[in-house]
Motif scaffolding. Structure first.
Motif, short mmCIF file in Angstrom:
data_model
loop_
_atom_site.label_atom_id
_atom_site.label_comp_id
_atom_site.label_asym_id
_atom_site.label_seq_id
_atom_site.Cartn_x
_atom_site.Cartn_y
_atom_site.Cartn_z
N SER A 278 -1.77 9.68 -3.04
CA SER A 278 -2.25 10.57 -1.99
C SER A 278 -1.58 11.94 -2.10
O SER A 278 -2.22 12.98 -1.92
CB SER A 278 -1.96 9.99 -0.61
OG SER A 278 -2.47 8.68 -0.53
N ALA B 120 -4.91 0.88 2.46
CA ALA B 120 -5.07 1.78 1.33
C ALA B 120 -5.92 2.98 1.77
O ALA B 120 -6.80 2.83 2.61
CB ALA B 120 -5.75 1.07 0.17
N ASN C 102 0.81 -1.21 0.00
CA ASN C 102 0.00 0.00 0.00
C ASN C 102 0.85 1.27 0.00
O ASN C 102 0.33 2.37 -0.20
CB ASN C 102 -0.95 0.01 1.19
CG ASN C 102 -2.13 -0.92 0.95
OD1 ASN C 102 -2.55 -1.08 -0.20
ND2 ASN C 102 -2.62 -1.54 2.00
N THR D 107 -11.00 5.74 -1.17
CA THR D 107 -11.19 6.22 -2.54
C THR D 107 -11.98 7.52 -2.52
O THR D 107 -11.70 8.44 -3.28
CB THR D 107 -11.96 5.17 -3.37
OG1 THR D 107 -11.49 3.89 -2.97
CG2 THR D 107 -11.74 5.36 -4.84
N TYR E 199 0.44 3.67 -2.71
CA TYR E 199 -0.58 4.72 -2.71
C TYR E 199 -0.02 6.08 -2.27
O TYR E 199 -0.71 7.08 -2.36
CB TYR E 199 -1.75 4.35 -1.79
CG TYR E 199 -2.70 3.35 -2.41
CD1 TYR E 199 -3.54 3.75 -3.45
CD2 TYR E 199 -2.75 2.04 -1.97
CE1 TYR E 199 -4.41 2.84 -4.03
CE2 TYR E 199 -3.62 1.13 -2.55
CZ TYR E 199 -4.45 1.54 -3.58
OH TYR E 199 -5.31 0.64 -4.16
#
Lengths: 236, 251
Positions: B138, B216, B131, B219, B134
């Protein structure tokens, strides 16, 4: 055929007017009349290699006209066209970033003229030589005296060669040596193949450097012609 | 022709160099500054008020690093056009470069600190998972959000300088209900929506989820930030274009 843009036309300024709005505040009821028309109606055309002398008393609107040609202020009325030519203003404290060093400011000025970094790299030593302030060139501009700033701004503009030079009383600053050196250098550039506008009260400067002159009074064109003709009217 | 990108890159680099060489310990401040802030909150909320909970200082540190990035960008970005008036009154500069310079400057410092955290935390026993991939997403989401807000504000501040004073208070209003100092589960259910719709809370949460819990990011949070950012950036760019030749006339 008058007013038809031809290949050598560099500046076409048609009936421009610039309005400075009043500062708004709830404590001051401001209406339209509180604003100020710095330029009311000014027109002129310059071809390649023309050097125009802008003549007028303090507050006549000379600096505002230079700002309009320099693309800094958009006129509220009328039209200005420079056909994509690069412009740069030579004046006291010509747009420098105080926190950055002299050297970095030279790059900044070059980038704002659209000159790629490698070309500035080639010219920078020459520019620094002309400034005569090499020992200070890597110090922040905020530590410079106003004379040093003028040297830096002037030398940079001179060597980066904008297609249109705009000069705002810059000839009368700096010490005597530099004044002489800069006025000779400017003379050279302008007599070679540059176009320019010089705002000044100095009759001698204008007669020496300019082939055209424009008299401005209270933001309006009063007379346009050779420096001799226009000064005759100004001195009346 | 004038290359905006060159100007932004050159100026950002020059600002960073200034920042590095103007202080005695230079870029170490980019870490020390959030560390000191975290220590202050740690003393107040954990040692004195006993409200910290496990790993509180680590929890704080991520939040503060994200917050400082946000705060400096919005503060300096929104004032960026106004503050450079002496420059653009003399040379033509497209005004859009000013908010870009500020956000790039602050983002560079942020990257420095967040990379430090991303290396340190796994060594302290926090999970190092896939993760981590990500993190750039971000980063991008928050970057777009901040760019949008600061561009829009930068366009307006020269006309109404009072906005600058309001911003300081609005920032504080966003800071406290952002979950930087406390845990989301300490907030009653009926107030959870404040955390959901506070963009900076979403930003902080995304980085904590990745770096502390190996999860994560949400969304919704990512799209919420990007959506707000693009909308405000679009309006800001239109305003700056419209006013381009007017800024130099303002006092």
């Amino acid at each position: 055929m008058p007013n038809l843009p031809d290949a050598t036309r560099v500046i076409d300024c048609q009936n421009i007017a610039v309005y400075y709005p009043p500062q708004n505040s709830i404590y001051r009821r401001s209406n339209k009349e509180d604003g100020f028309w710095a330029v009311r109606d000014v027109s002129f055309q310059l071809n390649k290699n023309d050097v125009l002398g802008l003549i007028g008393r303090n507050g006549a609107g000379k600096s505002t006209i230079l700002s309009v040609v320099n693309n800094i202020i958009e006129p509220d009325k009328g039209k200005i066209e420079t056909y994509g030519h690069s412009t740069m203003l030579l004046s006291i404290n010509a747009g420098m970033s105080n926190k950055l060093s002299g050297r970095k400011n030279i790059y900044m000025m070059g980038l704002t003229l659209g000159i790629p970094k490698p070309i500035i790299d080639e010219k920078i030593e020459e520019i620094i030589d002309f400034t005569d302030i090499r020992t200070f060139i890597d110090k922040p501009v905020e530590t410079y005296s106003s004379g040093m700033k003028t040297r830096l701004g002037f030398s940079t503009a001179l060597y980066l060669e904008p297609e249109i030079f705009l000069v705002d009383e810059a000839l009368g600053v700096g010490d005597k040596d530099f004044r002489k050196k800069s006025s000779n250098a400017l003379h050279d550039k302008l007599s070679k193949n540059s176009t320019g506008i010089i705002a000044s009260h100095n009759e001698k400067t204008i007669k020496e450097l300019c082939n055209k002159a424009l008299l401005i009074e209270e933001g309006q064109s009063i007379a346009f012609g050779t420096p001799e003709e226009v000064f005759k009217q100004y001195n009346k | 022709m004038l290359n905006k990108k060159d100007i932004v890159v050159f100026y950002t680099k020059a600002k960073l160099e200034n920042d590095i060489f103007n202080n005695y310990i230079g870029f170490l401040w980019w870490l020390l500054d959030p560390v000191l802030s975290a220590v202050v909150y740690y003393v107040v909320f954990d040692l004195i008020l006993r409200r910290g909970g496990p790993d509180y200082i680590m929890y704080l540190f991520v939040g503060i690093v994200v917050w400082k990035w946000f705060q400096t960008t919005i503060k300096s970005g929104s004032a960026s056009i106004l503050n450079n008036k002496n420059l653009y009154k003399k040379v033509y500069l497209p005004k859009i470069v000013f908010p870009w310079i500020e956000i790039n400057f602050a983002s560079f410092k942020f990257i420095f600190a967040i990379v430090f955290i991303a290396v340190l935390y796994p060594l302290l026993g926090f999970p190092l998972t896939l993760n981590y991939l990500y993190l750039p997403i971000s980063f991008f989401a928050l970057f777009v959000f901040m760019l949008g807000i600061s561009t829009l504000l930068a366009a307006l501040v020269p006309f109404i300088p009072d906005i600058n004073l309001v911003i300081a208070h609005l920032l504080r209003l966003l800071f406290y209900p952002s979950g930087i100092l406390f845990r989301p589960n300490q907030v009653p259910d009926r107030l959870q929506f404040v955390l959901t719709y506070n963009p900076i809370a979403q930003g902080v949460k995304a980085f904590r989820d990745i770096l502390m819990y190996g999860e994560a990011p949400s969304t919704f949070g990512i799209f919420f930030l990007i959506g707000l950012g693009l909308a405000t950036y679009f309006i800001g760019v239109i305003l700056i274009k419209k006013f381009e030749g007017k800024y130099a006339k303002l006092a």
